[in-house]
Design a protein around this motif. Structure first.
Motif, mmCIF file in Angstrom:
data_model
loop_
_atom_site.group_PDB
_atom_site.id
_atom_site.type_symbol
_atom_site.label_atom_id
_atom_site.label_comp_id
_atom_site.label_asym_id
_atom_site.label_seq_id
_atom_site.Cartn_x
_atom_site.Cartn_y
_atom_site.Cartn_z
ATOM 1 N N GLY A 45 0.861 -1.064 0.086
ATOM 2 C CA GLY A 45 -0.022 0.042 -0.057
ATOM 3 C C GLY A 45 0.747 1.310 -0.098
ATOM 4 N N GLU A 46 0.253 2.539 0.039
ATOM 5 C CA GLU A 46 0.925 3.831 0.147
ATOM 6 C C GLU A 46 1.727 3.938 1.401
ATOM 7 N N LEU A 84 10.998 3.822 -5.264
ATOM 8 C CA LEU A 84 11.260 5.163 -5.302
ATOM 9 C C LEU A 84 12.841 5.400 -5.212
ATOM 10 N N ALA A 85 13.285 4.776 -4.000
ATOM 11 C CA ALA A 85 14.819 4.757 -3.764
ATOM 12 C C ALA A 85 15.657 4.326 -4.986
ATOM 13 N N ARG A 86 15.064 3.282 -5.649
ATOM 14 C CA ARG A 86 15.862 2.489 -6.853
ATOM 15 C C ARG A 86 15.858 3.328 -8.078
ATOM 16 N N THR A 122 5.775 -9.275 -3.546
ATOM 17 C CA THR A 122 5.145 -8.164 -3.067
ATOM 18 C C THR A 122 3.835 -8.456 -2.845
ATOM 19 N N TRP A 123 3.020 -8.321 -1.835
ATOM 20 C CA TRP A 123 1.753 -8.458 -1.535
ATOM 21 C C TRP A 123 1.025 -7.057 -1.888
ATOM 22 N N ASN A 124 -0.078 -7.186 -2.427
ATOM 23 C CA ASN A 124 -1.171 -6.226 -2.664
ATOM 24 C C ASN A 124 -2.506 -6.402 -2.525
ATOM 25 N N ASP A 125 -3.280 -5.326 -1.997
ATOM 26 C CA ASP A 125 -4.752 -5.408 -1.683
ATOM 27 C C ASP A 125 -5.235 -4.451 -2.460
#
Length: 499
Positions: A320-321, A330-332, A471-474
């Motif tokens: 999530g956010e 974002l760092a990559r 990576t998990w997402n909902d």
């Protein structure tokens, strides 16, 4: 006189043509609620592809759109297999057109309707929408394009994409409505929260079925971490967890016929706490021997993990956010210079090998070893500026630091013998991690400094590709951790039942 008659005939011919054209035009105008009109193809279109312009008017297909579901594959497309081009980017209109056309199996967000959506799938800057209700043109076992770009899937996913789509179309899981242990509240934790997240995602997913007869698997939603944390004492909490799991299995055996039909071989349970499969110690021995466990603690040397049936979970539930996966991406993209060779933060006195690493490298300027807690901002900075992140065995083989490193593009260095890493078989971990045996930590620096810049770049690039699979997402996204775990489960589905 003959010349005048010829002129009259020519005049009448053109007048007739005019009235015929008007009649055709009026007939076309009278067709109610037409949503698309054929026009000539643009010069860069294939000769056999028509161009359709979508009307702004509502039509009857809107109703059919609501009845037809579409699967979304982000940043994916089908190479070729074009049916028609629709000059709109309105997804609702594209769905209505595709739904109305029998030969349409899906479309991309650029407006190309496709005859097939189970073949030649490649990475793209568009999104692919796949009609769930297959047509006569869909094939049962799809295959991925031979285009080498399909490796953008990461790991070996491109090789298994055919079977993945077969799973998406056919897998069904029946979840038992377990009330035992319900009085113990969920506990939110960044290390042990996967069991609660998985239970929630499965319940809301297309794989969940209310008909146990059609089920591929039967899921026992054991909330191992909640049971364990119901008591402050570790030993007492562990016993409560094992006893609760035992009671759940006994209830399933008595209340339903499905356990005895396979001695639990098509049953699944989950425990994302450190105790892992040890939660089965008081239950029917077939839970440990036959049922499929989903665990964080996946260690070949421990008796409670059976590698040929149990599944090692992507163990970090962050999503999530402002989550670690987002911050890491974002760092990559910020492309900070990685000036540090190796980094570790945590308890360096825990376990059988961390203290040795600390004594060898604590004063070495190539290593940034932090004993104890590191504030989030500093932790993220070290993840972003280090080439290698040490994943060192503590009390258990697994560590949440593994996925922290993956998300931030830091190459993991696995110093944990016999660790069954998440999604093994789907991901070739030797492409994205360095392995150093516990007995050879004295060679750790030599191993890392001998890696060429080219090899390091290759590993970082592969990490970028596989990170989405871990990576998990909902709600879940295609090929993410939720679907990847289900796919590993799908490969274990060949069970003979005796009713």
């Amino acid at each position: 006189m003959g010349r005048v008659l010829r002129l009259v005939r020519i005049y009448l011919f053109f007048v007739s043509c005019f009235f015929i054209a008007v009649a055709i035009f009026l007939l076309l105008q009278l067709q109610s609620n037409r949503s698309v009109h054929m026009s000539s193809c643009a010069t860069d279109c294939p000769a056999n592809v028509a161009v359709i312009r979508a009307s702004d008017e509502k039509h009857d297909a809107d109703r059919r759109v609501a009845e037809t579901a579409y699967d979304l594959l982000e940043n994916m497309d089908v190479e070729g297999k074009d049916l028609l081009y629709v000059s709109t980017r309105n997804i609702t209109r594209l769905k209505s057109i595709c739904t109305a056309l029998t030969d349409c199996s899906g479309f991309n967000s650029n407006g190309w309707l496709k005859t097939h959506t189970r073949t030649n799938i490649i990475p793209s800057n568009v999104n692919l929408y796949i009609k769930q209700h297959t047509t006569k043109h869909d094939i049962k076992h799809p295959v991925v394009s031979n285009n080498p770009n399909h490796h953008e899937f990461g790991g070996r996913f491109g090789l298994f994409a055919s079977e993945y789509f077969h799973m998406m179309d056919n897998m069904k899981i029946y979840s038992y409505d377990v009330r035992i242990g319900a009085e113990m509240p969920d506990v939110h934790d960044y290390k042990y929260g996967v069991d609660q997240l998985f239970i929630s995602l499965l319940k809301k997913s297309k794989f969940n079925t209310q008909d146990p007869v059609e089920a591929t698997f039967y899921f026992m939603p054991t909330r191992c971490f909640a049971y364990r944390r119901s008591h402050k004492d570790r030993a007492v909490g562990g016993h409560i967890a094992a006893a609760t799991v035992r009671d759940i299995v006994n209830w399933v055996k008595v209340s339903f016929p499905y356990w005895n039909a396979s001695r639990g071989s098509d049953h699944v349970y989950i425990c994302s706490h450190d105790m892992g499969g040890e939660c089965s110690q008081l239950a029917d021995h077939n839970l440990y021997k036959n049922a499929i466990g989903l665990f964080n603690t996946a260690d070949y040397s421990e008796p409670w993990f059976v590698p040929h049936k149990d599944i090692s979970l992507p163990h970090h539930p962050s999503h999530g956010e402002n989550s670690l996966p987002v911050l890491g991406r974002l760092a990559r993209e910020g492309a900070m210079e990685r000036t540090n060779l190796a980094f570790f933060a945590g308890n360096l006195k825990r376990g059988r090998v961390r203290n040795t690493i600390y004594s060898l490298y604590a004063q070495d300027s190539y290593f940034h070893l932090v004993h104890g807690y590191l504030p989030d901002e500093a932790y993220y900075k070290f993840l972003s500026t280090s080439k290698f992140c040490l994943i060192v065995r503590g009390f258990r083989a697994w560590s949440p630091r593994l996925l922290d490193a993956i998300w931030f593009g830091c190459v993991p260095v696995i110093v944990a013998d016999w660790y069954a890493l998440p999604l093994q078989g789907l991901i070739d971990w030797r492409d994205i991690a360095v392995f150093v045996p516990e007995a050879q930590v004295s060679k750790l620096k030599t191993t890392l400094t001998s890696l060429s810049p080219h090899k390091l770049h290759q590993m970082q690039d592969e990490i970028r590709k596989v990170s989405k699979h871990l990576t998990w997402n909902d709600p879940p996204q295609p090929f993410d951790a939720f679907h990847s775990v289900l796919f590993q489960l799908w490969t274990r589905r060949h069970i003979t039942r005796t009713i």
